[in-house]
Design a protein around this motif. Structure first.
Motif, mmCIF file in Angstrom:
data_model
loop_
_atom_site.group_PDB
_atom_site.id
_atom_site.type_symbol
_atom_site.label_atom_id
_atom_site.label_comp_id
_atom_site.label_asym_id
_atom_site.label_seq_id
_atom_site.Cartn_x
_atom_site.Cartn_y
_atom_site.Cartn_z
ATOM 1 N N ARG A 139 0.703 -1.113 -0.064
ATOM 2 C CA ARG A 139 0.011 0.031 0.052
ATOM 3 C C ARG A 139 0.798 1.267 -0.041
ATOM 4 O O ARG A 139 0.286 2.333 -0.251
ATOM 5 C CB ARG A 139 -0.968 0.120 1.371
ATOM 6 C CG ARG A 139 -1.729 -1.280 1.167
ATOM 7 C CD ARG A 139 -2.763 -1.147 0.199
ATOM 8 N NE ARG A 139 -3.978 -2.124 0.234
ATOM 9 C CZ ARG A 139 -3.777 -3.358 -0.318
ATOM 10 N NH1 ARG A 139 -3.108 -3.596 -1.137
ATOM 11 N NH2 ARG A 139 -4.899 -4.295 -0.103
ATOM 12 N N THR A 140 2.115 1.152 0.381
ATOM 13 C CA THR A 140 3.095 2.161 0.255
ATOM 14 C C THR A 140 3.925 2.061 -0.972
ATOM 15 O O THR A 140 4.036 1.089 -1.524
ATOM 16 C CB THR A 140 4.068 2.258 1.520
ATOM 17 O OG1 THR A 140 5.049 1.106 1.400
ATOM 18 C CG2 THR A 140 3.087 2.086 2.791
ATOM 19 N N GLU A 172 -10.454 1.876 3.864
ATOM 20 C CA GLU A 172 -9.441 2.734 3.863
ATOM 21 C C GLU A 172 -8.306 2.331 2.960
ATOM 22 O O GLU A 172 -7.489 3.120 2.453
ATOM 23 C CB GLU A 172 -8.544 2.781 5.165
ATOM 24 C CG GLU A 172 -7.791 1.446 5.544
ATOM 25 C CD GLU A 172 -8.857 0.422 6.548
ATOM 26 O OE1 GLU A 172 -8.227 -0.432 7.284
ATOM 27 O OE2 GLU A 172 -10.164 0.723 6.326
ATOM 28 N N ASP A 173 -8.388 1.135 2.279
ATOM 29 C CA ASP A 173 -7.242 0.730 1.212
ATOM 30 C C ASP A 173 -7.324 1.777 0.051
ATOM 31 O O ASP A 173 -5.877 2.140 -0.313
ATOM 32 C CB ASP A 173 -7.739 -0.432 0.502
ATOM 33 C CG ASP A 173 -7.092 -1.779 1.704
ATOM 34 O OD1 ASP A 173 -6.265 -1.542 2.481
ATOM 35 O OD2 ASP A 173 -7.559 -2.995 1.414
ATOM 36 N N ASP A 175 -7.620 4.834 0.103
ATOM 37 C CA ASP A 175 -7.098 6.054 0.591
ATOM 38 C C ASP A 175 -5.527 5.862 0.915
ATOM 39 O O ASP A 175 -4.820 6.643 0.260
ATOM 40 C CB ASP A 175 -7.691 6.556 1.811
ATOM 41 C CG ASP A 175 -9.380 6.747 1.739
ATOM 42 O OD1 ASP A 175 -9.577 7.843 1.311
ATOM 43 O OD2 ASP A 175 -10.089 5.886 2.279
ATOM 44 N N ARG A 176 -5.265 4.658 1.251
ATOM 45 C CA ARG A 176 -3.877 4.365 1.333
ATOM 46 C C ARG A 176 -2.901 4.647 0.077
ATOM 47 O O ARG A 176 -1.873 4.971 -0.222
ATOM 48 C CB ARG A 176 -3.483 3.061 2.119
ATOM 49 C CG ARG A 176 -4.007 3.300 3.538
ATOM 50 C CD ARG A 176 -3.509 2.140 4.086
ATOM 51 N NE ARG A 176 -2.185 1.896 4.624
ATOM 52 C CZ ARG A 176 -1.853 0.781 5.049
ATOM 53 N NH1 ARG A 176 -2.403 -0.217 5.357
ATOM 54 N NH2 ARG A 176 -0.182 0.691 5.026
ATOM 55 N N ILE A 177 -3.689 3.872 -0.872
ATOM 56 C CA ILE A 177 -3.125 3.474 -2.347
ATOM 57 C C ILE A 177 -2.881 5.036 -2.972
ATOM 58 O O ILE A 177 -1.866 5.157 -3.468
ATOM 59 C CB ILE A 177 -3.883 2.530 -3.342
ATOM 60 C CG1 ILE A 177 -4.022 1.287 -2.843
ATOM 61 C CG2 ILE A 177 -3.421 2.784 -4.779
ATOM 62 C CD1 ILE A 177 -4.869 0.206 -3.337
ATOM 63 N N ALA A 179 -2.719 7.809 -1.546
ATOM 64 C CA ALA A 179 -2.261 8.788 -0.879
ATOM 65 C C ALA A 179 -0.822 9.358 -1.342
ATOM 66 O O ALA A 179 -0.147 8.587 -1.966
ATOM 67 C CB ALA A 179 -2.287 8.576 0.810
ATOM 68 N N GLY A 182 1.886 6.665 -1.753
ATOM 69 C CA GLY A 182 1.282 5.442 -1.832
ATOM 70 C C GLY A 182 1.419 4.624 -2.865
ATOM 71 O O GLY A 182 2.242 4.945 -3.812
#
Length: 354
Positions: A139-140, A172-173, A175-177, A179, A182
């Motif tokens: 995800r980061t 929330e996945d 949003d993390r991708i 971001a 991300g």
């Protein structure tokens, strides 16, 4: 671009379930009221996308990419279940020789064994015959970059045709991708560098999560090339990807990748449908590819039998199949990937997310 969830999603009064469609128009996504019975609507238009036949396999177009892909794809998890590498290589090459060109895989399958074995199988000219898809869990940006590079190395290729964000199962996945820092930054950079061609995402938990991914993507001026999700005779009755997500993808010419046509394999345990019927139902939807697990020559033969015997079903045939499965499907007891964490590999291995 700002699109509120309230304006994006339409709630059907009959069921209380969120049902949405996003229509691409001049770069914007506009609401589309969902059909009351999308299954029946699609029953008459599933293969309107210029399906062609060659040998034992039929081929369809992957969304707006123009790529021609086999109507049935080879599932990557199952080819890593075999006991011997040579068995797996033989199975993969037999599938390609007979006409299956869509290869599914993932960075995490069997600790990379599925990648390594497929990489070996795609030597000697087989890579050029395959449309290669794989997935990453990161995800980061850092985790995603590492997994992309590891995938390329294990698959022994310098380019992956379709890279997908894997197992998008939490609200929330997305949003993390998307971001700053991300995973999407890594994937887009890899695409610009020529390491990957197309970008998609997968998930099996809840159609609302898929809709949220599409919403967040629209806010970031991004449109996916493909989306993977469960499509089967049980899904049509319970927390349905078919009813809520499929109209979105079709309207926006996003390639539809169907998975879990047999519930892996819990749908079959309901004793309401046969394997061929399961594959035919998923193929009858506007899927570009129906990915199915194949870990034996017998199952490979079954996949080709489904392709050979498939004919678009009319409304009455679809209704009969859905009536047969309605009671068994009502509470999701044969769709454990939706109702339990049994299939949530990243929940069991959170470090994969980065």
């Amino acid at each position: 671009m700002n699109i509120s969830r309230r304006n994006l999603l339409k709630v059907t009064s009959a069921s209380g379930l969120v049902a949405a469609g996003l229509a691409a128009s001049e770069g914007f996504f506009k609401p589309l009221l969902a059909q009351d019975e999308p299954t029946q609507v699609y029953a008459e238009s599933a293969v309107a996308q210029a399906q062609t036949q060659s040998g034992e396999m039929s081929y369809r177009t992957l969304g707006r990419t123009g790529e021609r892909v086999s109507a049935i794809g080879l599932g990557g998890h199952h080819i890593g279940r075999l006991r011997e590498e040579q068995e797996s290589i033989k199975l993969i090459r037999s599938a390609i020789d007979r006409g299956i060109n869509f290869m599914d895989n993932s960075w995490d399958y069997h600790n990379g064994r599925s990648h390594r074995w497929m990489g070996q199988a795609l030597k000697d000219g087989y890579r050029q015959k395959a449309f290669l898809m794989t997935k990453i869990d990161g995800r980061t940006k850092g985790a995603a970059m590492m997994q992309i590079d590891e995938s390329l190395k294990a698959l022994q290729t310098d380019r992956i045709d379709l890279m997908q964000h894997h197992e998008i199962i939490r609200m929330e996945d997305p949003d993390r991708i998307f971001a700053p820092g991300g995973a999407m930054e890594a994937v887009v950079e890899a695409q610009k560098a020529g390491k990957i061609r197309y970008i998609g995402f997968t998930g099996h938990k809840d159609p609302l999560v898929h809709l949220r991914v599409l919403e967040i993507a629209a806010q970031n001026n991004f449109r996916f090339d493909a989306v993977q999700m469960p499509l089967n005779v049980m899904d049509a009755h319970f927390r349905s990807f078919e009813q809520q997500v499929l109209p979105v993808l079709v309207k926006n010419q996003i390639g539809v990748l169907g998975m879990k046509s047999m519930g892996d394999p819990y749908v079959l345990r309901s004793n309401t449908v046969s394997p061929i019927e399961c594959l035919h139902y998923a193929m009858n939807l506007p899927t570009s590819v129906v990915i199915t697990g194949i870990d034996s020559m017998q199952l490979l033969d079954q996949a080709f039998e489904a392709a050979r015997t498939f004919k678009p079903m009319d409304r009455a045939q679809v209704a009969a199949m859905l009536n047969r499965t309605r009671e068994a499907a009502a509470k999701g007891q044969y769709e454990l990937y939706k109702t339990t964490n049994q299939f949530d590999s990243t929940a069991m291995n959170p470090s994969w997310l980065g």
